[in-house]
Design an enzyme around this catalytic site. Structure first.
Site, PDB file in Angstrom:
ATOM      1  N   CYS A   6       0.441  -1.314  -0.421  1.00 20.68           N
ATOM      2  CA  CYS A   6      -0.007  -0.267  -0.013  1.00 20.68           C
ATOM      3  C   CYS A   6       1.116   1.298  -0.336  1.00 20.68           C
ATOM      4  CB  CYS A   6      -1.005   0.371   0.915  1.00 20.68           C
ATOM      5  SG  CYS A   6      -1.643   1.709   1.085  1.00 20.68           S
ATOM      6  N   ARG A  41     -14.583  -1.153   6.520  1.00 18.40           N
ATOM      7  CA  ARG A  41     -13.376  -1.374   6.237  1.00 18.40           C
ATOM      8  C   ARG A  41     -12.321  -1.190   7.137  1.00 18.40           C
ATOM      9  NH1 ARG A  41     -13.122  -1.271  -0.376  1.00 18.40           N
ATOM     10  NH2 ARG A  41     -15.554  -1.493  -0.697  1.00 18.40           N
ATOM     11  N   TYR A  46      -5.695   5.024  -9.211  1.00 19.75           N
ATOM     12  CA  TYR A  46      -6.491   4.212  -8.430  1.00 19.75           C
ATOM     13  C   TYR A  46      -8.218   4.749  -8.768  1.00 19.75           C
ATOM     14  CZ  TYR A  46      -3.359   2.007  -5.147  1.00 19.75           C
ATOM     15  OH  TYR A  46      -2.358   1.059  -4.895  1.00 19.75           O
TER      16      TYR A  46
END
Length: 464
Positions: free
Chosen positions: A180, A248, A315
């Site tokens: 990440c 999340r 993204y």
């Protein structure tokens, strides 16, 4: 069916006594399980010849005697093996130029495009397959990356933030994963700020099959590596620190190990908190300041620009489910890269001659661009290697000690292509590029700029 099989059965040696037997009759008589078939068993006698009245003016002529094998040969135009013909599956004739060995070695799947047309129109087969595949891909992509009404990726907001003055000064635990870029920037900040002894780092691995929610598990599945909850994955950390949380389970995550509460799960907020900690735990040579007061507003503005036009836009380009959304996001990415290339033609770093939080914001995305984003996210108009100033800039940033310790390029590349399966169902990882192709020296003899060194002090804002 007497009509299909040629009417009355006529013994092939009795000439002129009725209809000529249909070729399929001869074939089927030699196959077990067919009514009226002739078996090769020694216990079965051939049926007696049947006679029928001779028709006047019949144009049929008695065929010459034929064997079972010759009848099969006459039907070779239908293609396929005896078993395939028995199942009713048509098969096109094999090419005379292909060898039997190569045909046996190839796997044609269902061979839909070979027999389409005889049973189903090829257009219908292709259109149906494309529709089913695309709808399944859209569904899985939305699960992975929520979409807005226009098919653009809408990143969920982070639920935990802390003001700089409220950050705990000790026993902090940072959960971070190599793949990440958000994790990369805060892990790199720990290194350049000299906070290794203040912030305990727990490494995560992304494996959605083993994680109970989200994709992060504790690295090497060693529960002892989580000093707070002995958790096996990040969901257990979130639930242990905030039992009422629904959402999340993202990384990076900064945790107060003493009170067992979440401090922040926002990377830019964590950068500010770590920067404050560095001032509290300054070294004998001073402390690095990633947000120097005189240009703090400009740094915050640059960080927002980088997030909106590069870090998040790449993204959005990769997770878009419509062409318009992808083109819009990819356009922003390359306009930003062009802008940064021009800026770095005049100065060493994004905010001038010294490294700031803006550089830690940009470098994780730049480091992954050619290996992942240019291919997997379809941002392929240019490679980062096509920008000489950005390449020089990235080379300089990776001279900082700890840069290769916090980022493994090949492991990150493997993760992108193997874990983001809606974007790459095959799981095949591209062949390169590596550090050498990116123009970065990753050898053991590379230049290293250690914290506290004279070169280090030249590259950073230092508070005495």
């Amino acid at each position: 069916n007497r009509k299909f099989f040629g009417g009355s059965r006529v013994h092939p040696t009795r000439a002129g006594q009725g209809r000529m037997p249909h070729p399929m009759t001869t074939v089927l008589r030699g196959r077990p399980g067919i009514v009226g078939s002739r078996t090769t068993s020694s216990h079965a006698a051939p049926p007696p010849p049947l006679s029928s009245p001779k028709r006047r003016g019949s144009r049929c002529r008695s065929p010459p005697p034929r064997s079972f094998s010759s009848a099969c040969s006459s039907l070779s135009r239908f293609g396929g093996t005896k078993e395939e013909r028995g199942r009713g599956w048509p098969r096109p004739p094999a090419s005379s130029s292909s060898s039997s060995s190569s045909a046996a070695a190839s796997n044609k799947g269902f061979g839909l495009l070979e027999w389409a047309g005889g049973i189903f129109p090829q257009g219908a087969v292709v259109k149906t397959s494309k529709f089913a595949w695309k709808e399944m891909w859209k569904t899985m992509t939305r699960e992975l990356a929520p979409q807005d009404e226009e098919g653009a990726y809408a990143r969920p907001k982070d639920a935990f933030l802390t003001e700089e003055q409220d950050v705990p000064e000790g026993n902090l635990v940072l959960y971070t994963g190599n793949a990440c870029p958000w994790c990369h920037r805060v892990h790199l900040a720990v290194k350049v700020l000299g906070l290794d002894q203040v912030v305990r780092t727990v490494l995560l691995e992304d494996d959605a099959e083993k994680a109970s929610r989200g994709g992060w598990i504790i690295a090497r599945r060693d529960v002892k590596r989580d000093p707070v909850f002995m958790a096996k994955d990040l969901r257990e950390v979130y639930e242990g620190a905030s039992p009422s949380y629904v959402g999340r389970c993202t990384a990076p995550l900064l945790l107060d190990g003493t009170q067992k509460r979440i401090v922040s799960n926002n990377s830019t907020n964590i950068l500010r908190l770590l920067n404050r900690l560095a001032k509290v735990h300054r070294k004998e040579w001073g402390a690095v300041d990633l947000f120097p007061t005189e240009i703090k507003a400009e740094i915050e503005e640059m960080n927002e620009y980088l997030y909106s036009n590069l870090c998040n836009s790449v993204y959005q380009a990769g997770f878009s489910t419509t062409q318009e959304a992808h083109d819009r996001a990819a356009s922003k990415v390359f306009l930003c890269l062009d802008d940064l290339e021009g800026k770095l033609a005049k100065q060493e770093y994004l905010m001038g001659s010294q490294v700031t939080a803006a550089d830690l914001m940009a470098i994780p995305t730049l480091a992954r661009f050619d290996a992942a984003y240019a291919v997997l996210f379809k941002c392929s108009k240019k490679r980062l290697r096509d920008y000489p100033n950005l390449t020089r800039y990235m080379r300089s940033m990776f001279e900082l000690e700890g840069s290769f310790e916090v980022f493994d390029l090949q492991a990150a590349t493997n993760s992108y292509y193997q874990q983001l399966f809606p974007l790459n169902p095959s799981g095949i990882v591209p062949f390169g590029p590596g550090w050498e192709e990116l123009g970065i020296d990753a050898s053991s003899g590379r230049t290293r700029v250690a914290p506290g060194s004279d070169e280090f002090k030249k590259r950073f804002y230092i508070i005495k």
